[in-house]
Enzyme design. Sequence first.
Site, PDB file in Angstrom:
ATOM      1  N   ILE A 125       0.856  -1.180   0.000  1.00  0.00           N
ATOM      2  CA  ILE A 125       0.000   0.000   0.000  1.00  0.00           C
ATOM      3  C   ILE A 125       0.894   1.232   0.000  1.00  0.00           C
ATOM      4  O   ILE A 125       1.936   1.249   0.672  1.00  0.00           O
ATOM      5  CB  ILE A 125      -0.973   0.002   1.202  1.00  0.00           C
ATOM      6  CG1 ILE A 125      -1.930   1.208   1.121  1.00  0.00           C
ATOM      7  CG2 ILE A 125      -0.232  -0.027   2.526  1.00  0.00           C
ATOM      8  CD1 ILE A 125      -3.108   1.092   2.078  1.00  0.00           C
ATOM      9  N   MET A 127       1.006   5.087   0.831  1.00  0.00           N
ATOM     10  CA  MET A 127       0.392   6.233   1.496  1.00  0.00           C
ATOM     11  C   MET A 127       1.327   7.443   1.487  1.00  0.00           C
ATOM     12  O   MET A 127       0.973   8.515   1.023  1.00  0.00           O
ATOM     13  CB  MET A 127       0.044   5.893   2.948  1.00  0.00           C
ATOM     14  CG  MET A 127      -0.874   4.722   3.150  1.00  0.00           C
ATOM     15  SD  MET A 127      -1.302   4.551   4.916  1.00  0.00           S
ATOM     16  CE  MET A 127      -1.578   2.813   5.031  1.00  0.00           C
ATOM     17  N   GLU A 245      -2.492  -3.104  12.148  1.00  0.00           N
ATOM     18  CA  GLU A 245      -1.143  -2.743  11.721  1.00  0.00           C
ATOM     19  C   GLU A 245      -0.269  -2.409  12.924  1.00  0.00           C
ATOM     20  O   GLU A 245       0.894  -2.825  13.002  1.00  0.00           O
ATOM     21  CB  GLU A 245      -1.213  -1.558  10.765  1.00  0.00           C
ATOM     22  CG  GLU A 245      -1.895  -1.898   9.444  1.00  0.00           C
ATOM     23  CD  GLU A 245      -2.247  -0.656   8.636  1.00  0.00           C
ATOM     24  OE1 GLU A 245      -1.714   0.421   8.946  1.00  0.00           O
ATOM     25  OE2 GLU A 245      -3.047  -0.769   7.687  1.00  0.00           O
ATOM     26  N   GLN A 282      27.343  -8.837  39.187  1.00  0.00           N
ATOM     27  CA  GLN A 282      26.064  -8.417  39.757  1.00  0.00           C
ATOM     28  C   GLN A 282      25.336  -7.398  38.882  1.00  0.00           C
ATOM     29  O   GLN A 282      24.126  -7.510  38.652  1.00  0.00           O
ATOM     30  CB  GLN A 282      26.278  -7.833  41.161  1.00  0.00           C
ATOM     31  CG  GLN A 282      24.965  -7.525  41.879  1.00  0.00           C
ATOM     32  CD  GLN A 282      25.196  -6.889  43.231  1.00  0.00           C
ATOM     33  OE1 GLN A 282      25.919  -5.905  43.344  1.00  0.00           O
ATOM     34  NE2 GLN A 282      24.590  -7.456  44.277  1.00  0.00           N
ATOM     35  N   GLY A 342      29.970  -5.873  24.612  1.00  0.00           N
ATOM     36  CA  GLY A 342      31.225  -5.135  24.532  1.00  0.00           C
ATOM     37  C   GLY A 342      31.545  -4.780  23.090  1.00  0.00           C
ATOM     38  O   GLY A 342      30.660  -4.534  22.279  1.00  0.00           O
TER      39      GLY A 342
END
Length: 359
Positions: A125, A127, A245, A282, A342
């Site tokens: 389509i 547009m 959409e 951590q 990294g």
Amino acid sequence: MKRTLFDDTHELFRATVRTFIEREVAPHFEEWERAGIVDKELYRKAGEAGMLGMGIPEEYGGSGTDDVRYEAIVQEEFAGSGMMNAGLGFVNHNVAVPYYLAHADDEQKARWFPGLASGELVATIAMTEPGTGSDLSAIATRAVRDGETFVLNGAKMFISNGINSDLVIVVCKTGNSGKPHRDMSLLVVERDMPGFVRGRNLDKVGQHCADTAELFFDDVRVPAANVLGEEGKGFSYLMENLAGERLGIAVVAVAHAEAAFQWTLQYAKERHAFGQPIGTFQHNRFQFATMRTELDLARVFVDHQLELQNDKALAAEDAAKAKWWCTDLGKRVLDTCVQLHGGYGYMEEYPIARAWRDG
């Protein structure tokens, strides 16, 4: 987190799509990326595999099902493979085909549905225009009635499937009421109509093998029989399709981010620094926990919207929330995953680099 959206039949279809990607897409993907376009034969093969006919009645070669979960599976598998820009489902079947399903008359169905289901016809389509962006009320492309044809003039920009497409739904002005939203119509321009010219295949930052083009219309004579729906109602038709959409974009965004997360998690288990896997640090564990939580939340949100869409109860504004939230989440996840890789995250041989660009 276990998903409850799909049943065994859906998962069998998922296995079919996954096998199709492994056999028909992965071996050629790098070549298509360099060429800037997928081999059009891929659509025909997908039609043979039963991946293109969702929603199209069986009498025309389609599956006859309006279960949107099948289309979501196609989108998820292509995005999850890292080859989402070779995806067949989004522009062709998630964006363009619903207009035919909703508004084609019996003659148009007989003419176009078999090819759309088999992959012989590729749809898109048009547009967006060079000077208007997403402001549909300001489009300048116009079609003037001349007997049993419309004479179409104008230009479109950034059109996905612009090179491969055989059927182009052109959003254009056909009236002079002075009320732009009432003057729009949808005209189907077919490949090789005189005056229809395709411009260059645009050189994009990412999604390289998804052909995207400029389209030009110079006194193209389009039969009045190629008007989709009623003349002058194009704008309302465009608004009706927005929810599906937008939801499709959300589905792709989550699946793409999920794949990036899994690649990065595996990398963090294998990559060592300071005598231990980087995934054991951590701070990195916090980042993985955050991404995992947000991806699970997005999955639940999108799966619920797919259920609503299946029941034809999804509001456009709710789908807009999903499109915004999931694409924003995808951007954050992809960026974090690049950082966790990294320097290797910036190398083309690692899938995360392409995922980041395509995202």
